[in-house]
Design a protein around this motif. Structure first.
Motif, PDB file in Angstrom:
ATOM      1  N   VAL A  15      49.351 -35.652   4.929  1.00 44.06           N
ATOM      2  CA  VAL A  15      50.410 -35.785   3.926  1.00 44.06           C
ATOM      3  C   VAL A  15      51.746 -35.793   4.658  1.00 44.06           C
ATOM      4  O   VAL A  15      52.069 -34.853   5.381  1.00 44.06           O
ATOM      5  N   ALA A  71      49.298 -42.375  -2.347  1.00 46.58           N
ATOM      6  CA  ALA A  71      48.145 -41.988  -1.542  1.00 46.58           C
ATOM      7  C   ALA A  71      47.285 -43.203  -1.234  1.00 46.58           C
ATOM      8  O   ALA A  71      47.110 -44.083  -2.084  1.00 46.58           O
ATOM      9  N   ALA A 129      48.672 -39.633   2.497  1.00 47.20           N
ATOM     10  CA  ALA A 129      49.560 -39.561   1.335  1.00 47.20           C
ATOM     11  C   ALA A 129      50.999 -39.374   1.799  1.00 47.20           C
ATOM     12  O   ALA A 129      51.260 -38.945   2.932  1.00 47.20           O
ATOM     13  N   LEU A 183      47.741 -34.461  -4.347  1.00 44.28           N
ATOM     14  CA  LEU A 183      47.428 -35.636  -3.538  1.00 44.28           C
ATOM     15  C   LEU A 183      46.137 -35.435  -2.736  1.00 44.28           C
ATOM     16  O   LEU A 183      45.321 -36.359  -2.615  1.00 44.28           O
TER      17      LEU A 183
END
Length: 392
Positions: free
Chosen positions: A78, A96, A103, A126
């Motif tokens: 992420v 995502a 993401a 996510l």
């Protein structure tokens, strides 16, 4: 991806995004186990990367994350950026790419509300989307699993909508975040964005001003405060200022305040060349306007803090310097202690104008670093330097 462990890599742009990640990383493993899957042990790994703050093209960031993910062998990745991301003129909050388990979160899209909890919820959602997929079946499976959890453990997460990025309170009622499954892009499977132009502009502007941290600029005003207060304090000993404050109406006082604050803001913009001009930037028109509006409101907020500090200092100075008997003899027998307030208010406005025209900010780097254009130029230079080092 097999075994008892999952590793979530968190990539952040330098500065404020990094601070947010540092405040969250300790609690994320336990929350991921609760919200995603508790049969695995969740580990958090953090990395700073300039590219996540160097471009406003989400697909460019997604592509760059692929190589970082492979180098670090993360299961989920992420990235968090403080750069606004747009789909046309609509704000993208998060995206995502399920196949690669990547993401991206854009902090400005979350607005100016307290961000720690909202970033935490976004990361959890996510990872959940990538773990169970964003399909209807995946969302239903995620919800069914969560409903089986003990409600006393984490009531807030248990009652979350499996399709919602963050909770729906206050800010999100004014500017709701919509979830969509785009089909026109190769690297994005699920996207959260604001569908209204007004809501997008409002979110991005307030979020970008917050990310600029206008309160951090306050240290640069020391020299200006000293000049303004010294000049204003000298003027306080003369009855002319007392008489003016007694004659001015509230509306004139407000107008004088606004003029003085705007004079300071536009002087700083001009003196430090903070305005992004059409002829010297490659940004799209609406992006350039957004950056300039952010610069203006960031400085406006900082100058308002400066104005309130000056007003506080002048309030004490007025009480100390001007005896009530002398004030009544020079102005009118009818004046009272409320006139101290008006004198301090008038002195603050006049001193602010003088400070704007007669001094320079103490730390120019702090002012420049609070603007998006300057920070991006720094990051582009850092990215270019890193690429040259790799080639050599």
């Amino acid at each position: 991806m097999s075994g008892p462990n999952y590793t979530v890599g968190l990539i952040s742009a330098p500065g404020y995004p990094r601070e947010l990640i540092d405040s969250l990383k300790a609690e994320l493993p336990e929350l991921l186990a609760y919200f995603v899957d508790d049969t695995y042990k969740w580990n958090i790994d953090c990395l700073i990367d300039s590219l996540t703050g160097g471009t406003d093209q989400s697909e460019e960031v997604i592509k760059s994350i692929l190589s970082i993910r492979d180098e670090n062998k993360w299961d989920f990745t992420v990235a968090i950026t403080d750069i606004p991301l747009l789909d046309g003129k609509k704000a993208i909050i998060a995206e995502a790419y399920e196949e690669a388990h990547i993401a991206l979160i854009s902090l400005p899209g979350l607005g100016a509300v307290p961000l720690t909890r909202r970033v935490r919820d976004s990361i959890l959602q996510l990872v959940n989307e990538m773990f169970y997929t964003s399909s209807e079946e995946g969302r239903e499976k995620a919800e069914q699993r969560l409903q089986k959890k003990d409600q006393t453990e984490n009531k807030d997460l248990k009652t979350r909508n499996p399709k919602r990025l963050v909770g729906r309170k206050g800010f999100d009622k004014i500017s709701p975040i919509k979830r969509e499954l785009p089909e026109d892009t190769e690297y994005i499977d699920v996207r959260f964005k604001v569908n209204s132009y007004f809501g997008s502009a409002f979110r991005l502007l307030t979020g970008m001003v917050r990310a600029n941290k206008p309160w951090a600029m306050f240290s640069s005003f020391k020299k200006v405060i000293m000049l303004a207060f010294t000049t204003g304090a000298y003027a306080l000993v003369f009855p002319t200022l007392w008489m003016l404050s007694n004659e001015y109406s509230i509306w004139r006082m407000l107008l004088l305040s606004i003029i003085s604050i705007l004079a300071m803001v536009f002087w700083i913009i001009s003196a430090h060349q903070l305005w992004e001009k059409k002829k010297v930037t490659t940004k799209a028109s609406h992006i350039r306007k957004l950056y300039n509006a952010t610069t203006f409101f960031t400085l406006f907020t900082a100058v308002c803090f400066y104005y309130m500090l000056l007003f506080t200092l002048f309030s004490f100075a007025v009480i100390l310097f001007i005896p009530m008997g002398l004030l009544q003899s020079e102005v009118s027998p009818d004046v009272g202690y409320v006139n101290y307030f008006y004198i301090a208010w008038t002195a603050t406005s006049i001193a602010t104008i003088i400070g704007a025209l007669g001094s320079a900010l103490e730390d120019e780097e702090v002012v420049l670093s609070s603007t998006y254009g300057y920070r991006q130029r720094q990051r582009y230079e850092e990215i270019k330097r890193m690429e040259e080092e790799r080639e050599n």
